[in-house]
Design a protein around this motif. Structure first.
Motif, PDB file in Angstrom:
ATOM      1  N   MET A 110       0.811  -1.219   0.000  1.00  0.00           N
ATOM      2  CA  MET A 110       0.000   0.000   0.000  1.00  0.00           C
ATOM      3  C   MET A 110       0.852   1.280   0.000  1.00  0.00           C
ATOM      4  O   MET A 110       0.776   2.089  -0.902  1.00  0.00           O
ATOM      5  CB  MET A 110      -0.938  -0.024   1.216  1.00  0.00           C
ATOM      6  CG  MET A 110      -1.721   1.271   1.423  1.00  0.00           C
ATOM      7  SD  MET A 110      -3.207   1.350   0.357  1.00  0.00           S
ATOM      8  CE  MET A 110      -4.075   2.701   1.144  1.00  0.00           C
TER       9      MET A 110
ATOM     10  N   ASP B  51      -0.422   5.249   8.593  1.00  0.00           N
ATOM     11  CA  ASP B  51      -1.338   6.387   8.454  1.00  0.00           C
ATOM     12  C   ASP B  51      -2.710   6.007   8.986  1.00  0.00           C
ATOM     13  O   ASP B  51      -3.478   5.312   8.324  1.00  0.00           O
ATOM     14  CB  ASP B  51      -1.436   6.781   6.968  1.00  0.00           C
ATOM     15  CG  ASP B  51      -2.328   7.987   6.752  1.00  0.00           C
ATOM     16  OD1 ASP B  51      -2.506   8.770   7.702  1.00  0.00           O
ATOM     17  OD2 ASP B  51      -2.846   8.140   5.630  1.00  0.00           O
ATOM     18  N   GLY B  52      -3.024   6.450  10.191  1.00  0.00           N
ATOM     19  CA  GLY B  52      -4.350   6.204  10.754  1.00  0.00           C
ATOM     20  C   GLY B  52      -4.623   7.184  11.878  1.00  0.00           C
ATOM     21  O   GLY B  52      -3.682   7.739  12.461  1.00  0.00           O
ATOM     22  N   TRP B  53      -5.913   7.395  12.151  1.00  0.00           N
ATOM     23  CA  TRP B  53      -6.278   8.311  13.243  1.00  0.00           C
ATOM     24  C   TRP B  53      -6.319   7.494  14.545  1.00  0.00           C
ATOM     25  O   TRP B  53      -7.371   7.275  15.128  1.00  0.00           O
ATOM     26  CB  TRP B  53      -7.633   8.975  12.976  1.00  0.00           C
ATOM     27  CG  TRP B  53      -7.940  10.070  13.958  1.00  0.00           C
ATOM     28  CD1 TRP B  53      -8.246   9.937  15.285  1.00  0.00           C
ATOM     29  CD2 TRP B  53      -7.942  11.481  13.702  1.00  0.00           C
ATOM     30  NE1 TRP B  53      -8.440  11.168  15.858  1.00  0.00           N
ATOM     31  CE2 TRP B  53      -8.263  12.133  14.910  1.00  0.00           C
ATOM     32  CE3 TRP B  53      -7.704  12.253  12.563  1.00  0.00           C
ATOM     33  CZ2 TRP B  53      -8.367  13.533  15.020  1.00  0.00           C
ATOM     34  CZ3 TRP B  53      -7.810  13.631  12.677  1.00  0.00           C
ATOM     35  CH2 TRP B  53      -8.142  14.252  13.892  1.00  0.00           C
TER      36      TRP B  53
ATOM     37  N   PHE C 268      -3.668   8.012  16.903  1.00  0.00           N
ATOM     38  CA  PHE C 268      -2.687   8.631  17.802  1.00  0.00           C
ATOM     39  C   PHE C 268      -3.330   9.109  19.094  1.00  0.00           C
ATOM     40  O   PHE C 268      -2.660   9.708  19.923  1.00  0.00           O
ATOM     41  CB  PHE C 268      -1.944   9.770  17.090  1.00  0.00           C
ATOM     42  CG  PHE C 268      -2.799  10.603  16.175  1.00  0.00           C
ATOM     43  CD1 PHE C 268      -3.505  11.678  16.657  1.00  0.00           C
ATOM     44  CD2 PHE C 268      -2.917  10.278  14.821  1.00  0.00           C
ATOM     45  CE1 PHE C 268      -4.297  12.447  15.811  1.00  0.00           C
ATOM     46  CE2 PHE C 268      -3.713  11.028  13.957  1.00  0.00           C
ATOM     47  CZ  PHE C 268      -4.407  12.116  14.455  1.00  0.00           C
TER      48      PHE C 268
ATOM     49  N   ARG D  89      -2.167  -0.355  19.146  1.00  0.00           N
ATOM     50  CA  ARG D  89      -3.295  -1.029  19.761  1.00  0.00           C
ATOM     51  C   ARG D  89      -3.735  -2.207  18.888  1.00  0.00           C
ATOM     52  O   ARG D  89      -3.660  -2.137  17.653  1.00  0.00           O
ATOM     53  CB  ARG D  89      -4.430  -0.011  19.852  1.00  0.00           C
ATOM     54  CG  ARG D  89      -5.657  -0.457  20.586  1.00  0.00           C
ATOM     55  CD  ARG D  89      -6.646   0.695  20.558  1.00  0.00           C
ATOM     56  NE  ARG D  89      -7.867   0.401  21.287  1.00  0.00           N
ATOM     57  CZ  ARG D  89      -8.905   1.239  21.349  1.00  0.00           C
ATOM     58  NH1 ARG D  89      -8.835   2.418  20.732  1.00  0.00           N
ATOM     59  NH2 ARG D  89      -9.991   0.925  22.020  1.00  0.00           N
TER      60      ARG D  89
ATOM     61  N   MET E 233      -6.520  -3.292  17.778  1.00  0.00           N
ATOM     62  CA  MET E 233      -7.452  -3.045  16.664  1.00  0.00           C
ATOM     63  C   MET E 233      -6.817  -2.230  15.541  1.00  0.00           C
ATOM     64  O   MET E 233      -7.417  -2.089  14.479  1.00  0.00           O
ATOM     65  CB  MET E 233      -8.739  -2.379  17.154  1.00  0.00           C
ATOM     66  CG  MET E 233      -8.587  -0.985  17.706  1.00  0.00           C
ATOM     67  SD  MET E 233     -10.226  -0.166  17.873  1.00  0.00           S
ATOM     68  CE  MET E 233     -10.968  -1.078  19.214  1.00  0.00           C
ATOM     69  N   ASP E 234      -5.615  -1.710  15.764  1.00  0.00           N
ATOM     70  CA  ASP E 234      -4.953  -0.925  14.727  1.00  0.00           C
ATOM     71  C   ASP E 234      -3.871  -1.705  13.972  1.00  0.00           C
ATOM     72  O   ASP E 234      -3.283  -1.186  13.033  1.00  0.00           O
ATOM     73  CB  ASP E 234      -4.362   0.356  15.330  1.00  0.00           C
ATOM     74  CG  ASP E 234      -5.459   1.282  15.842  1.00  0.00           C
ATOM     75  OD1 ASP E 234      -6.490   1.404  15.154  1.00  0.00           O
ATOM     76  OD2 ASP E 234      -5.306   1.852  16.929  1.00  0.00           O
TER      77      ASP E 234
ATOM     78  N   ASN F  57      -4.236  -4.163  11.953  1.00  0.00           N
ATOM     79  CA  ASN F  57      -4.639  -4.297  10.549  1.00  0.00           C
ATOM     80  C   ASN F  57      -4.363  -3.015   9.765  1.00  0.00           C
ATOM     81  O   ASN F  57      -4.037  -3.061   8.582  1.00  0.00           O
ATOM     82  CB  ASN F  57      -6.131  -4.647  10.437  1.00  0.00           C
ATOM     83  CG  ASN F  57      -6.365  -6.135  10.587  1.00  0.00           C
ATOM     84  OD1 ASN F  57      -5.464  -6.930  10.354  1.00  0.00           O
ATOM     85  ND2 ASN F  57      -7.585  -6.501  10.972  1.00  0.00           N
ATOM     86  N   GLY F  58      -4.542  -1.883  10.421  1.00  0.00           N
ATOM     87  CA  GLY F  58      -4.218  -0.609   9.782  1.00  0.00           C
ATOM     88  C   GLY F  58      -2.735  -0.530   9.464  1.00  0.00           C
ATOM     89  O   GLY F  58      -2.335   0.000   8.418  1.00  0.00           O
TER      90      GLY F  58
ATOM     91  N   ALA G 244      -2.055  -2.623   6.498  1.00  0.00           N
ATOM     92  CA  ALA G 244      -2.565  -2.012   5.266  1.00  0.00           C
ATOM     93  C   ALA G 244      -1.732  -0.831   4.801  1.00  0.00           C
ATOM     94  O   ALA G 244      -1.685  -0.542   3.608  1.00  0.00           O
ATOM     95  CB  ALA G 244      -4.013  -1.567   5.473  1.00  0.00           C
ATOM     96  N   THR G 245      -1.076  -0.120   5.708  1.00  0.00           N
ATOM     97  CA  THR G 245      -0.442   1.144   5.298  1.00  0.00           C
ATOM     98  C   THR G 245       1.078   1.146   5.398  1.00  0.00           C
ATOM     99  O   THR G 245       1.715   2.024   4.819  1.00  0.00           O
ATOM    100  CB  THR G 245      -0.991   2.337   6.114  1.00  0.00           C
ATOM    101  OG1 THR G 245      -0.708   2.127   7.513  1.00  0.00           O
ATOM    102  CG2 THR G 245      -2.489   2.499   5.914  1.00  0.00           C
TER     103      THR G 245
ATOM    104  N   ASP H 271      -6.909  15.248   1.524  1.00  0.00           N
ATOM    105  CA  ASP H 271      -6.893  14.600   2.829  1.00  0.00           C
ATOM    106  C   ASP H 271      -7.302  15.657   3.878  1.00  0.00           C
ATOM    107  O   ASP H 271      -7.389  16.840   3.569  1.00  0.00           O
ATOM    108  CB  ASP H 271      -5.454  14.113   3.061  1.00  0.00           C
ATOM    109  CG  ASP H 271      -5.370  12.934   3.999  1.00  0.00           C
ATOM    110  OD1 ASP H 271      -6.373  12.627   4.670  1.00  0.00           O
ATOM    111  OD2 ASP H 271      -4.293  12.333   4.063  1.00  0.00           O
TER     112      ASP H 271
ATOM    113  N   ARG I 199      -2.293  16.369   1.005  1.00  0.00           N
ATOM    114  CA  ARG I 199      -2.229  15.255   0.063  1.00  0.00           C
ATOM    115  C   ARG I 199      -1.265  14.228   0.631  1.00  0.00           C
ATOM    116  O   ARG I 199      -0.084  14.543   0.835  1.00  0.00           O
ATOM    117  CB  ARG I 199      -1.740  15.800  -1.282  1.00  0.00           C
ATOM    118  CG  ARG I 199      -1.563  14.769  -2.350  1.00  0.00           C
ATOM    119  CD  ARG I 199      -2.865  14.320  -2.956  1.00  0.00           C
ATOM    120  NE  ARG I 199      -2.592  13.469  -4.101  1.00  0.00           N
ATOM    121  CZ  ARG I 199      -3.320  12.397  -4.419  1.00  0.00           C
ATOM    122  NH1 ARG I 199      -4.376  12.060  -3.695  1.00  0.00           N
ATOM    123  NH2 ARG I 199      -2.996  11.672  -5.471  1.00  0.00           N
TER     124      ARG I 199
END
Lengths: 392, 392
Positions: free
Chosen positions: A1, A45-47, A49, A69, A71-72, A74-75, A78-79, A214, A254
């Motif tokens: 990704m 890259d995920g919210w 923090f 965490r 649950m993150d 997978n994020g 992905a990134t 973004d 961006r």
């Protein structure tokens, strides 16, 4: 990704440069908590923090380790460009725990596993989201470690931008132009501030025909009327009135790269005094931009502005700009070089700054800004937007 | 200014309750750094939390002291109920300083002036924006002080909402409904995620006919397709495809008060398995809401959900909700009570929670949430939006 955003060689270069600085600082590990630095090194890259997380580097391990965490995770898969074994996640009972568990207890375990628990560990002591508690928990868990302040270590690697980073900043600049135009079009007597904010957000996310925008690291700031002397207040339902000065500061974004832009407008016909002062700001900003080139110091650029305003017997304490680019809320600044007296950072090609001089008086304030790149022999402003005082 | 949002008596009540907890903890001063807590006690509202700032309370002084950056003092004058003598500002060379100055050096001076430098000083050790460096600078400046962890002291005062606070949360709920509808209307095959984000933002800021919306503390989250198992990724330019599950989590915001709402939709005709699982989430959410009333513990509310999903042989580790209301980026949660095993907080009337259970499987995730107020004998959900799996 992330390879679609930056090639793997770009991440390698970033890691190499960071490790070079780690060697200079004789660090056995570096715990990176600033979300922008985490993204810079890993692509993450995920919210997320709002809970403690980190990217951990050691000299010997090729890849950094992402810690976050459960649950993150997978994020992160992905990134980031990281292999599965470099992604570690703590269980949910570490989050706002009633059991006195803390995410940094888990990070301490990762440092042990990386054999860094007895060594010199660099921490971003003054980074957003690296709380006092995060620090004391690492201390408690790792009594043999020596902690060193490595607050801006990665940030200094970030100051010179790659071609790809500059592409994204230019794309952000196109969005900034559109959003500024949308704000200027929306502002008129009787329109609520929130309507102008809505028009600006619409343009920020719509982006251009080729790409969307973004979320910016800072919401559009729009001090108006009596409040142009309060640069960080956000929009309300107050309606613009005839005679209101309005400052708009915003940035397109961006792939988390920004190109901020500020302009000032006036509802109705601006008074002569304000027009005069706006011309001084433009003259000073132009002088600063003219002064910027490789080999010149940051304080020299500021002095070009200061020389202009002092001709008009004006003094101003605040810095007039800062290095910036990649960012997450609450800021797009890099916290490294600033355009101000005492900052002897020497400009190099492909550094990027937001030059945002402003003047505030009793009745009104004026800000006009440009984001610029240091070229081989000068400065290139990224956005094209008329450099003047606007009016409705 | 803030008196138009809350009457002065409301601030007095907040200060009194905070001082009561300070007495219990035998504190001679409390340094409040969390922007939501600063707002709660002083009314201060500005996007200036990217530099260190604080509200300082001492037992004897009636008003707290606001401390911030020079250019933000006017913002404090405009938004707080404090007298001029309670507003203190540090000079701009404290900001990302090349001279080893730090804003907390100035805060230490304020503590000295308030005669708290030899006493027990409460710090929000784990609050956003109270960095490790902020802590060590206070330690260095005030060697005679004893620092105590007062992280959630003010947050616990915030858990029970006043009528006025509930009014704002209900207003935020109206905005959340409109924004969720806008998102549902925008999502269809071939539409980029950013287009849906744009439609949602438009509704979030437009608000209602009676009031506009403020910026939410978290951007609309919209994991879709393969990414519904990555709850904190934000929108991209990817186009929705037939067969994509999409989770929307968002919140309207009014005077910084939130009422978050999550729903799941599906691009095309959802598979039977997903419909079945969505019904389980709805059943579990309803059971949790039915269980909530004064006198019941948080873990008991979570158990009602857990009992439902275990009937279907499903286990889930994550907490299913948390106390919330007033907030600034990066979070609208209060970090106090959570709906999860082990949390024995007893529900009281006018506490407010975001109950957000979710189930994640290999191919899709489902989240459905409600913000609710604990009433005298049950729970009142603030938003009205169909509690079901949507499809395009």
């Amino acid at each position: 990704m992330p390879q679609s955003i930056f090639g793997e060689s770009e991440y390698e270069r970033r890691i190499d440069k960071t490790k070079e600085r780690m060697r200079e600082a004789e660090l056995d590990a570096l715990v990176v908590s600033d979300p922008a630095n985490m993204n810079y090194l890993s692509g993450y890259d995920g919210w997320s923090f709002y809970v403690p997380q980190a990217v951990v580097l050691t000299p010997d391990r090729e890849e950094p380790v992402w810690v976050g965490r459960g649950m993150d995770a997978n994020g992160a898969r992905a990134t980031t460009w990281l292999e599965e074994e470099s992604i570690r996640a703590y269980s949910d009972d570490h989050v706002h725990s009633p059991h006195d568990l803390h995410p940094m207890d888990y990070v301490a375990g990762v440092l042990e596993e990386l054999d860094a628990d007895g060594g010199r560990v660099g921490l971003e002591m003054d980074a957003y989201y690296f709380t006092a508690k995060s620090y004391t928990r690492l201390q408690e868990n790792l009594p043999e470690a020596t902690f060193e302040d490595a607050t801006l270590l990665v940030n200094w690697v970030r100051v010179k931008k790659s071609d790809r980073e500059l592409d994204y900043m230019r794309e952000a600049a196109r969005i900034s132009e559109n959003a500024m135009q949308a704000g200027m079009d929306a502002i008129e007597e009787g329109v609520p501030e929130s309507e102008a904010a809505r028009a600006i957000y619409d343009a920020l996310i719509r982006g251009t025909d080729d790409y969307g925008g973004d979320y910016p690291s800072i919401v559009p700031l729009m001090p108006s009327g009596d409040h142009t002397g309060t640069p960080h207040l956000t929009w309300t339902d107050r309606e613009f009135e005839d005679g209101d000065p309005v400052i708009i500061e915003l940035s397109g974004c961006r792939h988390r790269y920004h190109s901020p832009l500020a302009r000032t407008t006036f509802v109705g016909d601006p008074p002569a005094e304000m027009k005069d002062r706006a011309e001084i700001v433009v003259e000073g900003l132009n002088a600063a931009l003219d002064a910027a080139e490789p080999g010149v110091t940051c304080e020299r650029v500021e002095k070009a502005w200061r020389d202009v305003i002092s001709k008009y017997d004006i003094e101003k304490e605040e810095r007039i700009g800062y290095s910036m680019g990649l960012g997450y809320p609450p800021d797009w600044g890099e916290h490294t070089a600033s355009l101000r007296p005492g900052d002897e950072t020497v400009l190099e090609e492909n550094m990027t700054f937001h030059a945002i001089p402003g003047l505030w008086f009793d009745d009104f304030g004026i800000e006009l800004s440009e984001t610029f790149r240091v070229t081989s022999n000068g400065a290139e402003t990224l956005a094209e937007f008329p450099r003047k005082l606007f009016s409705t």
